[in-house]
Design a protein around this motif. Structure first.
Motif, PDB file in Angstrom:
ATOM      1  N   LEU A   2       0.845  -1.193   0.000  1.00  0.00           N
ATOM      2  CA  LEU A   2       0.000   0.000   0.000  1.00  0.00           C
ATOM      3  C   LEU A   2       0.879   1.242   0.000  1.00  0.00           C
ATOM      4  CD1 LEU A   2      -2.692   1.636   0.544  1.00  0.00           C
ATOM      5  CD2 LEU A   2      -2.197   1.288   2.979  1.00  0.00           C
ATOM      6  N   PHE A  36      -5.581  -1.356   6.749  1.00  0.00           N
ATOM      7  CA  PHE A  36      -4.669  -2.289   6.093  1.00  0.00           C
ATOM      8  C   PHE A  36      -4.071  -3.254   7.120  1.00  0.00           C
ATOM      9  CE2 PHE A  36      -0.609  -3.014   3.558  1.00  0.00           C
ATOM     10  CZ  PHE A  36      -1.231  -3.730   2.553  1.00  0.00           C
ATOM     11  N   SER A 168      -2.295   0.042  -4.461  1.00  0.00           N
ATOM     12  CA  SER A 168      -2.217  -1.211  -3.719  1.00  0.00           C
ATOM     13  C   SER A 168      -2.433  -2.397  -4.656  1.00  0.00           C
ATOM     14  CB  SER A 168      -3.269  -1.248  -2.599  1.00  0.00           C
ATOM     15  OG  SER A 168      -3.209  -2.460  -1.881  1.00  0.00           O
TER      16      SER A 168
END
Length: 250
Positions: A2, A36, A168
């Motif tokens: 990410l 995340f 991502s």
């Protein structure tokens, strides 16, 4: 993996931003990084200050498309996939036998940045394999992002509520921050801070956005296709001033 880059570092293309999106601020209070980490428990986060953040995890990765991370001399790079012609590239860049794909990408970037003899599209075209990578140079506040010509690695990008760019390999993570303002990262393309999105497969052609429409008929960002009828100016990369940043010319 990410990355969220502040709009002052990497301005997302306007075509990525959907008028019907309910995107949030990905950077505020570490919102997207926290989400995340809830999905990938082994997360490592790199705080880039006002520039944004990068994060990666070795959890839930495809063994055929492994993730790699490295940082050297203020250059951070996340790489996913594999390069088939590693041996000749190591020889080309003067790297030792232990160098892997992420090291090769970082050395390729430094070669370009420091006025290497090849244009960016040729350097990327020399990478044979399945890959996507995200690189950030904190010394010059420059991003360098690319995906292979076949789009072999799942890789997505989008724009959050503040116009920051989100990247991502997990589409659900991008959706979380960008809602409908996202799309697959264009295959055979690269993105830089100053040059925006370019095709390394067709460096002389412009890219045009093609709106994506979901099942309810709403526009969800755009994909980007090579415009076969357009051609860029062919001025090439100036060879004057070794301190100049290569990305200013792409």
């Amino acid at each position: 993996m990410l990355a969220v880059f502040h709009k002052s570092i990497a301005k997302s293309p306007e075509a990525l931003q959907s008028p019907h999106s309910e995107a949030v601020s990905s950077l505020k209070d570490g919102f997207l990084a926290r989400h995340f980490s809830s999905v990938y428990p082994g997360l490592v986060t790199i705080n880039l200050g006002a520039s944004g953040l990068m994060a990666y995890s070795m959890d839930k990765q495809n063994p055929l498309l492994p993730r790699l991370f490295s940082v050297t001399d203020d250059v951070f790079c996340m790489f996913q996939g594999h390069i088939e012609n590693v041996a000749p590239l190591k020889q080309q860049y003067g790297l030792n036998k232990t160098a892997n794909e992420v090291i090769i990408v970082m050395e390729a970037y430094r070669t370009l940045r420091d006025r290497g003899p090849y244009p960016a599209d040729q350097v990327l075209g020399d990478l044979h394999g399945k890959f996507a990578f995200i690189l950030y140079d904190s010394s010059s506040k420059t991003t360098f992002v690319a995906a292979d010509a076949d789009g072999s690695v799942p890789f997505f990008w989008g724009a959050d509520a503040e116009g920051n760019i989100v990247l991502s390999d997990d589409v659900e993570i991008v959706k979380k921050g960008c809602c409908k303002s996202f799309a697959p990262f264009p295959k055979g393309c690269f993105f830089t801070t100053s040059g925006g999105l370019r095709s390394f497969e067709h460096p002389l052609n412009e890219l045009k956005p093609v709106p994506r429409v979901d099942s309810s008929g709403q526009v969800c960002g755009s994909t980007f296709k090579v415009d076969a009828e357009s051609r860029k100016e062919t001025g090439g990369m100036p060879r004057v001033g070794s301190a100049a940043n290569w990305s200013q010319h792409y």
